[in-house]
Design a protein around this motif. Structure first.
Motif, short mmCIF file in Angstrom:
data_model
loop_
_atom_site.label_atom_id
_atom_site.label_comp_id
_atom_site.label_asym_id
_atom_site.label_seq_id
_atom_site.Cartn_x
_atom_site.Cartn_y
_atom_site.Cartn_z
N MET A 1 109.46 -1.35 56.20
CA MET A 1 110.38 -1.85 57.23
C MET A 1 110.29 -1.00 58.50
SD MET A 1 113.53 -0.78 58.66
CE MET A 1 114.35 0.19 57.39
N GLU A 2 110.26 0.31 58.33
CA GLU A 2 110.26 1.20 59.49
C GLU A 2 108.97 1.10 60.28
OE1 GLU A 2 113.31 4.72 59.02
OE2 GLU A 2 111.45 5.16 57.94
N ILE A 3 107.81 1.14 59.62
CA ILE A 3 106.57 1.15 60.36
C ILE A 3 106.28 -0.19 61.04
CG2 ILE A 3 105.57 2.99 58.96
CD1 ILE A 3 103.83 0.85 57.59
N VAL A 4 106.85 -1.26 60.50
CA VAL A 4 106.63 -2.58 61.10
C VAL A 4 107.61 -2.84 62.24
CG1 VAL A 4 106.73 -5.08 60.70
CG2 VAL A 4 105.66 -3.58 59.01
N LEU B 1 114.02 12.92 44.43
CA LEU B 1 113.54 11.94 45.41
C LEU B 1 114.71 11.39 46.21
CD1 LEU B 1 110.88 10.80 46.36
CD2 LEU B 1 111.12 8.94 44.74
N ASP B 2 115.63 12.26 46.64
CA ASP B 2 116.73 11.79 47.47
C ASP B 2 116.21 11.53 48.88
OD1 ASP B 2 117.76 14.36 49.30
OD2 ASP B 2 116.72 14.90 47.44
N LYS B 3 116.78 10.53 49.54
CA LYS B 3 116.21 10.03 50.79
C LYS B 3 116.40 10.98 51.96
CE LYS B 3 120.24 7.36 52.28
NZ LYS B 3 120.75 6.05 52.70
N GLU B 4 117.44 11.79 51.95
CA GLU B 4 117.75 12.57 53.13
C GLU B 4 116.81 13.77 53.32
OE1 GLU B 4 119.66 11.45 55.34
OE2 GLU B 4 120.43 9.80 54.14
N SER B 5 116.44 14.44 52.23
CA SER B 5 115.68 15.68 52.37
C SER B 5 114.18 15.50 52.21
CB SER B 5 116.17 16.72 51.36
OG SER B 5 116.00 16.24 50.04
N ASN B 6 113.73 14.32 51.79
CA ASN B 6 112.32 14.11 51.51
C ASN B 6 111.67 13.21 52.55
OD1 ASN B 6 112.43 15.49 48.93
ND2 ASN B 6 113.69 13.75 48.30
N LYS B 7 110.54 13.64 53.08
CA LYS B 7 109.83 12.90 54.10
C LYS B 7 108.37 12.72 53.68
CE LYS B 7 113.49 12.98 56.73
NZ LYS B 7 114.30 11.76 56.94
N ILE B 8 107.86 11.51 53.92
CA ILE B 8 106.45 11.24 53.64
C ILE B 8 105.62 11.88 54.75
CG2 ILE B 8 104.70 9.46 53.33
CD1 ILE B 8 107.04 7.53 52.65
N ILE B 9 104.59 12.66 54.37
CA ILE B 9 103.70 13.23 55.37
C ILE B 9 102.30 12.60 55.30
CG2 ILE B 9 104.96 15.41 55.54
CD1 ILE B 9 102.79 16.66 53.75
N ASP C 1 110.39 3.27 68.12
CA ASP C 1 110.36 4.68 68.47
C ASP C 1 110.04 5.52 67.22
OD1 ASP C 1 110.74 7.28 69.30
OD2 ASP C 1 112.70 6.92 70.22
N PRO C 2 108.92 6.26 67.20
CA PRO C 2 108.58 7.10 66.03
C PRO C 2 109.70 8.07 65.66
CG PRO C 2 106.72 6.98 67.54
CD PRO C 2 107.87 6.33 68.24
N ASN C 3 110.51 8.45 66.62
CA ASN C 3 111.61 9.39 66.33
C ASN C 3 112.72 8.74 65.51
OD1 ASN C 3 110.54 11.67 67.73
ND2 ASN C 3 111.05 10.66 69.66
N ASP C 4 112.71 7.40 65.41
CA ASP C 4 113.69 6.69 64.59
C ASP C 4 113.25 6.56 63.13
OD1 ASP C 4 115.61 6.27 66.54
OD2 ASP C 4 114.77 4.34 67.18
N LEU C 5 112.02 6.98 62.83
CA LEU C 5 111.51 6.86 61.47
C LEU C 5 112.19 7.90 60.58
CD1 LEU C 5 107.69 6.42 62.19
CD2 LEU C 5 109.40 4.64 61.87
N LYS C 6 112.84 7.44 59.53
CA LYS C 6 113.58 8.34 58.65
C LYS C 6 112.83 8.65 57.35
CE LYS C 6 117.11 8.22 61.44
NZ LYS C 6 118.30 7.43 61.07
N THR C 7 111.88 7.79 56.97
CA THR C 7 111.16 8.01 55.71
C THR C 7 110.00 8.98 55.88
OG1 THR C 7 109.79 6.06 56.14
CG2 THR C 7 111.74 5.75 54.75
N VAL C 8 109.56 9.22 57.12
CA VAL C 8 108.40 10.06 57.36
C VAL C 8 108.75 11.21 58.30
CG1 VAL C 8 106.94 8.01 57.12
CG2 VAL C 8 107.48 8.88 59.41
N ASP C 9 107.90 12.22 58.29
CA ASP C 9 107.94 13.27 59.31
C ASP C 9 106.97 12.83 60.40
OD1 ASP C 9 107.45 15.49 60.92
OD2 ASP C 9 107.72 16.91 59.28
N PRO C 10 107.46 12.34 61.55
CA PRO C 10 106.56 11.77 62.55
C PRO C 10 105.57 12.76 63.14
CG PRO C 10 108.78 12.01 63.43
CD PRO C 10 108.86 12.29 61.96
N ASN C 11 105.84 14.04 63.00
CA ASN C 11 104.94 15.06 63.54
C ASN C 11 103.79 15.39 62.58
OD1 ASN C 11 106.48 15.49 65.95
ND2 ASN C 11 107.96 16.63 64.70
N LYS C 12 103.93 15.01 61.31
CA LYS C 12 102.91 15.32 60.31
C LYS C 12 102.31 14.08 59.67
CE LYS C 12 105.14 19.69 59.01
NZ LYS C 12 105.76 20.47 57.91
#
Length: 262
Positions: free
Chosen positions: A66-69, A217-225, A73-84
């Motif tokens: 949902m987010e990547i589609v 695998l809680d959503k707040e602290s884990n980011k896909i790199i 704004d990449p800064n709105d992506l919550k599932t990933v670390d946009p810098n990595k």
């Protein structure tokens, strides 16, 4: 409007509460999943227990997609670390969010090909984000559902098998609609970083036909790199060229000229 639950939100995806929708920059407005979720619920082959690793990974996959589609704004992506974060399809070079956007995102990323242009059933080099969305939304009128079939390993390196499916109810590049099921199967990986502790989770494998309890695998602290997906794009495109052709060809492509769609 998005598919809603009590207080707003979505049954299968995170970060779609009323407040989050209002504060997000969308490409073309917030998405609605009512239609595709109906298809998903009617035809999924697995129903995972709430809180299991499989259910958590499926939710992560749907939220990430949902987010990547839909998020501009990449800064709105919550599932990933946009810098990595990087995404790689079928072993190709990993793409950053900026590189993905330059390619037109979404279907143009997933349908990258090394075929000569005159042999391409779908040519991502000729499509924009807007045109690619128009093409596939006009084909899959009930959406293109996705489900997790298996999870082979948990975080920090999640490995899963997925199924993507829909019905060809609209034309594709000069080929008439068939109404038939079109589906593809593939393997995906997510490399996940725990941002609270700044180190990777303990890695573990499992082999079981039973539902697996979810760990870490809680959503707040884990980011896909890093995300990788491996699948045969011909499973999708082959199903879209079965209908009668009206002679239209976008790149001079004919079925006889291309027995293999890579």
């Amino acid at each position: 409007m998005t598919s809603s639950a009590v207080g707003g939100g979505d049954k299968y995806r995170d970060y779609l509460s009323d407040e989050e929708v209002k504060n997000t920059k969308w490409r073309n407005g917030p998405p609605s999943y009512d239609v595709v979720d109906k298809l998903f619920e009617e035809e999924r082959t697995r129903v995972w227990a709430e809180g299991s690793l499989e259910e958590k990974v499926q939710r992560l996959l749907k939220t990430w997609e949902m987010e990547i589609v839909h998020k501009a704004d990449p800064n709105d992506l919550k599932t990933v670390d946009p810098n990595k974060f990087t995404i790689s399809i079928n072993g190709r070079k990993g793409l950053t969010p900026a590189e993905s956007a330059k390619l037109g995102g979404s279907y143009n990323i997933f349908l990258q090909t090394s075929l000569p242009e005159n042999l391409r059933v779908y040519n991502p080099d000729e499509e924009t984000f807007e045109s690619s969305q128009k093409v596939f939304r006009s084909i899959f009128l009930r959406g293109f559902a996705i489900e997790i079939l298996h999870v082979y390993s948990g975080p920090p390196e999640i490995v899963y098998k997925f199924r993507h499916w829909g019905y060809m109810e609209g034309p594709f590049k000069g080929h008439a609609a068939t109404g038939q099921l079109v589906e593809l199967f593939g393997i995906g990986t997510f490399e996940v970083l725990n941002q609270k502790s700044s180190f990777f989770f303990f890695f573990f494998f499992f082999k079981s036909s039973e539902t697996t309890p979810c760990r870490n695998l809680d959503k707040e602290s884990n980011k896909i790199i890093k995300a990788e997906m491996f699948f045969d794009r011909g499973e999708l495109l082959g199903g879209l060229v079965k209908g009668e052709s009206n002679g239209e060809s976008t790149s001079g492509m004919t079925l006889d000229a291309c027995p293999f769609m890579k």
